[in-house]
Design an enzyme around this catalytic site. Structure first.
Site, PDB file in Angstrom:
ATOM      1  CE1 TYR A 144      -3.077   2.862   0.455  1.00  0.00           C
ATOM      2  CE2 TYR A 144      -3.063   2.815   2.661  1.00  0.00           C
ATOM      3  CZ  TYR A 144      -3.698   3.371   1.654  1.00  0.00           C
ATOM      4  OH  TYR A 144      -4.366   4.498   1.766  1.00  0.00           O
ATOM      5  CG  ASP A 167      -3.814   2.177  -3.800  1.00  0.00           C
ATOM      6  OD1 ASP A 167      -3.001   2.807  -4.763  1.00  0.00           O
ATOM      7  OD2 ASP A 167      -4.289   2.552  -2.824  1.00  0.00           O
ATOM      8  CG  HIS A 206      -9.010   1.342  -4.587  1.00  0.00           C
ATOM      9  ND1 HIS A 206      -7.803   1.725  -5.289  1.00  0.00           N
ATOM     10  CD2 HIS A 206      -8.956   2.102  -3.669  1.00  0.00           C
ATOM     11  CE1 HIS A 206      -7.035   2.511  -4.602  1.00  0.00           C
ATOM     12  NE2 HIS A 206      -7.938   3.259  -3.592  1.00  0.00           N
TER      13      HIS A 206
END
EC number: 4.2.99.18
Length: 258
Positions: free
Chosen positions: A112, A152, A250
């Site tokens: 992340y 991400d 997302h």
């Protein structure tokens, strides 16, 4: 082997939107999660050990942020990793940014990446993380490992990776420094698997703002990736985006490897 990755924007929130059933329906081999916003002790048994279509539980692994309700990564796997660890850098481990799992044929990284925030308030932290990630990947490859870096990235790399590039040139996730790092990463010997499969195609996004019905109108950004080292690219059979799956701002992304 099917590997999914999804920034769920809060695991407890997405549980209320059918996450456990989704895990069962997908029955992927591995599912990487970002932005869990929770510690394992806060989670239901169903989130700690969801089951596949045959009712067999996944093993789960966690990297949680010290700050409550913030960041965090997880890996669910039907195949027990040979080893699992965090990045080993306190500034990033304290935010639960990374989980690294070694399997027989590759090392899987669920990451992340930080958001650089308005006016680049955390840009230095973001770039430090990016450079540390590149170094981590390079060391793994140099040691003879193949890598899959999923998650991400909080970076839209090129103008076709977001719906309105001209309007976002000074916004976090599309800053010149972030895009330049992504270019450097790919030139260092890594492959954006979705872009390799869909060269030049716009309109494919993985994140949409909750404001202004952006998802309904497909005004989005492609900021979630599965990247691999070049030597492993021939093993990639498919790399796709799953916009039909809702529950977060997302959507999941998926890679299939031999």
């Amino acid at each position: 082997m099917r590997i999914l990755s999804w920034n769920v924007n809060g695991l407890r929130a997405v549980e209320k939107k059918g996450f456990v059933q989704w895990m069962r329906d997908e029955s992927a081999d591995v599912v990487c999660i970002q932005e869990t916003k929770a510690h394992p002790g806060q989670l239901s048994p169903e989130l700690l050990e969801p089951v596949d279509a045959e009712g067999k539980p996944y093993k789960s692994y966690w990297a949680s942020a010290k700050k409550a309700g913030y960041s965090g990564t997880a890996i669910y796997s039907r195949i027990e990793p040979l080893n699992i660890r965090t990045m080993g850098i306190k500034d990033f481990d304290d935010e639960g940014r990374v989980l690294i799992a070694d399997f027989d044929r590759f090392t899987l990284i669920s990451a992340y990446f930080p958001n650089s925030q308005e006016a680049g308030a955390r840009l230095d932290y973001k770039l430090a993380f990016c450079d540390a990630m590149l170094e981590t990947c390079n060391k793994l490859v140099q040691s003879g490992k193949n890598i899959i870096l999923c998650g991400d990235y909080n970076i839209a790399h090129t103008p076709i990776d977001l719906a309105r590039p001209e309007d976002n040139e000074e916004n976090p996730g599309y800053l010149p420094e972030e895009r330049a790092w992504m270019t450097k990463f790919l030139f260092a010997g890594y492959v954006d698997t979705f872009r390799a499969e869909h060269p030049g195609e716009g309109g494919h996004y993985t994140w949409w703002s909750y404001r202004t019905r952006a998802r309904e109108r497909n005004i989005g950004w492609r900021i979630d990736y599965h990247c691999v080292n070049e030597a492993f690219q021939p093993e990639v059979q498919r790399s796709i985006i799953r916009p039909e799956v809702t529950g977060s701002d997302h959507c999941p992304i998926e890679i299939v490897v031999r």
